[in-house]
Design a protein around this motif. Sequence first.
Motif, short mmCIF file in Angstrom:
data_model
loop_
_atom_site.label_atom_id
_atom_site.label_comp_id
_atom_site.label_asym_id
_atom_site.label_seq_id
_atom_site.Cartn_x
_atom_site.Cartn_y
_atom_site.Cartn_z
N ARG A 1 0.82 -1.21 0.00
CA ARG A 1 0.00 0.00 0.00
C ARG A 1 0.85 1.26 0.00
NH1 ARG A 1 -3.06 -3.63 3.04
NH2 ARG A 1 -5.29 -3.70 2.47
N GLY A 2 2.14 1.11 0.25
CA GLY A 2 3.02 2.27 0.32
C GLY A 2 3.71 2.56 -1.01
N ARG A 3 4.80 3.28 -0.94
CA ARG A 3 5.55 3.63 -2.15
C ARG A 3 6.14 2.39 -2.79
NH1 ARG A 3 6.28 9.15 -2.44
NH2 ARG A 3 5.79 10.30 -0.54
N PRO A 4 6.38 2.46 -4.11
CA PRO A 4 6.20 3.61 -4.98
C PRO A 4 4.74 3.79 -5.43
CG PRO A 4 7.08 1.79 -6.25
CD PRO A 4 7.04 1.33 -4.82
N TYR A 5 4.32 5.04 -5.53
CA TYR A 5 3.03 5.36 -6.09
C TYR A 5 3.12 6.69 -6.83
CZ TYR A 5 2.60 8.04 -1.68
OH TYR A 5 2.81 8.87 -0.63
N THR A 6 2.11 6.96 -7.64
CA THR A 6 2.03 8.20 -8.41
C THR A 6 0.70 8.86 -8.12
OG1 THR A 6 3.39 7.27 -10.20
CG2 THR A 6 2.07 9.21 -10.72
N ASP A 7 0.72 10.15 -7.81
CA ASP A 7 -0.50 10.91 -7.60
C ASP A 7 -0.93 11.55 -8.92
OD1 ASP A 7 -0.66 10.25 -4.96
OD2 ASP A 7 0.09 12.16 -4.20
N VAL A 8 -2.17 11.29 -9.31
CA VAL A 8 -2.73 11.78 -10.57
C VAL A 8 -3.93 12.66 -10.26
CG1 VAL A 8 -3.73 11.11 -12.79
CG2 VAL A 8 -2.00 9.64 -11.71
N GLU A 9 -4.02 13.81 -10.89
CA GLU A 9 -5.18 14.68 -10.73
C GLU A 9 -6.26 14.22 -11.70
OE1 GLU A 9 -5.33 19.29 -10.13
OE2 GLU A 9 -5.55 18.90 -12.29
N LEU A 10 -7.40 13.78 -11.16
CA LEU A 10 -8.53 13.37 -11.98
C LEU A 10 -9.61 14.44 -11.92
CD1 LEU A 10 -8.94 9.55 -11.19
CD2 LEU A 10 -7.67 10.65 -13.05
N ARG A 11 -9.98 14.94 -13.08
CA ARG A 11 -11.02 15.95 -13.19
C ARG A 11 -12.28 15.34 -13.81
NH1 ARG A 11 -7.77 21.12 -15.81
NH2 ARG A 11 -5.92 21.05 -14.43
N SER A 12 -13.32 16.12 -13.82
CA SER A 12 -14.58 15.66 -14.40
C SER A 12 -14.39 15.32 -15.87
CB SER A 12 -15.65 16.75 -14.24
OG SER A 12 -16.93 16.25 -14.52
N GLY A 13 -14.84 14.13 -16.26
CA GLY A 13 -14.69 13.66 -17.62
C GLY A 13 -13.48 12.82 -17.88
N ASP A 14 -12.57 12.73 -16.90
CA ASP A 14 -11.34 11.96 -17.08
C ASP A 14 -11.60 10.46 -17.03
OD1 ASP A 14 -10.05 14.36 -17.22
OD2 ASP A 14 -8.68 13.98 -15.54
N LEU A 15 -10.77 9.74 -17.76
CA LEU A 15 -10.77 8.27 -17.79
C LEU A 15 -9.46 7.76 -17.25
CD1 LEU A 15 -11.70 5.41 -18.89
CD2 LEU A 15 -10.63 6.10 -21.06
N PHE A 16 -9.53 6.71 -16.42
CA PHE A 16 -8.33 6.00 -15.97
C PHE A 16 -8.61 4.51 -16.12
CE2 PHE A 16 -4.96 4.36 -13.42
CZ PHE A 16 -3.97 5.33 -13.40
N VAL A 17 -7.73 3.82 -16.83
CA VAL A 17 -7.87 2.38 -17.06
C VAL A 17 -6.62 1.68 -16.55
CG1 VAL A 17 -8.09 0.58 -18.82
CG2 VAL A 17 -9.35 2.72 -19.08
N PHE A 18 -6.81 0.59 -15.81
CA PHE A 18 -5.63 -0.18 -15.40
C PHE A 18 -5.89 -1.68 -15.54
CE2 PHE A 18 -8.03 1.06 -11.66
CZ PHE A 18 -8.07 -0.05 -10.82
N GLY A 19 -4.95 -2.34 -16.20
CA GLY A 19 -5.03 -3.77 -16.43
C GLY A 19 -3.64 -4.36 -16.56
N GLY A 20 -3.57 -5.59 -17.06
CA GLY A 20 -2.28 -6.25 -17.24
C GLY A 20 -1.50 -6.30 -15.95
N PRO A 21 -0.20 -5.91 -15.96
CA PRO A 21 0.60 -5.98 -14.74
C PRO A 21 0.15 -5.03 -13.65
CG PRO A 21 1.82 -4.91 -16.53
CD PRO A 21 0.57 -5.47 -17.13
N SER A 22 -0.71 -4.06 -13.97
CA SER A 22 -1.22 -3.11 -12.98
C SER A 22 -2.63 -3.42 -12.52
CB SER A 22 -1.18 -1.68 -13.55
OG SER A 22 0.14 -1.23 -13.70
N ARG A 23 -3.19 -4.55 -12.96
CA ARG A 23 -4.59 -4.85 -12.63
C ARG A 23 -4.82 -4.92 -11.13
NH1 ARG A 23 -8.61 -5.78 -10.67
NH2 ARG A 23 -10.51 -6.77 -11.47
N LEU A 24 -3.86 -5.43 -10.38
CA LEU A 24 -4.02 -5.57 -8.93
C LEU A 24 -3.19 -4.54 -8.16
CD1 LEU A 24 -4.11 -9.46 -8.50
CD2 LEU A 24 -6.02 -7.85 -8.52
N ALA A 25 -2.89 -3.42 -8.80
CA ALA A 25 -2.16 -2.36 -8.10
C ALA A 25 -3.03 -1.72 -7.02
CB ALA A 25 -1.69 -1.31 -9.09
#
Length: 232
Positions: A173-197
């Motif tokens: 649950r700790g680092r490394p991680y990346t903080d992303v700013e999500l605004r209205s209308g934004d899409l974020f998709v995660f799969g493959g090696p990041s599916r269980l991130a």
Amino acid sequence: MDAELFPRERARVAPGAVHVPDWLDPDGQRELLAACRDWARPPAGLRTVRTPGGGTMTARQVCLGLHWYPYAYARTAVDGDGAPVKPFPGWLGDLGRRAVADALGGTEAGGAAADAAAGTPPGPAYDVALVNFYTGDARMGMHRDADERSDAPVVSLSLGDTCVFRFGNPETRGRPYTDVELRSGDLFVFGGPSRLAHHGVPRVHPGTAPPWLGLRGRLNVTLRVSGFPAAG
């Protein structure tokens, strides 16, 4: 939205994890918001999620297709009013498959781009949605979406207030991680090696929703492929 000095670009946050700004146009956002308001009404409507340890999640939730509760799925709102879960609409599944094709393309999405080019619905059949509503002081701790039997990519759509979305790694649950700013209308998709991130929302910025949307707070619509057999 006013033009920015540096327009936001799509970003590959991690292998298999892509952020696409402004993926939903204003009309698409309004339509999805109207649907969310319908889904939030009882029966099996918006509820407070209670954890096994006796705590409560600060973001409230409504489910479609299957009802998620910590840490399993059911066909009724077992930790709510007990009503049958609302059906997962076909148009929402089409939206999810299009999102995967647009974000990940043919290689990472398992051929989705090729399917899209052929005019057929790309990718696996999305059948579950978790809709989370955040007020200004709501948060979501770091967690993994690990209760599904399918490893198909997770699709996340944002409406309303901007948030900080913390995207981490599958091991901790700790680092490394990346903080992303999500605004209205934004899409974020995660799969493959990041599916269980691990991922979470440490902060919401109140009052940042587009005025034309008519929403106070933040809605996150998360689409998943459950991998469970359809009800017989």
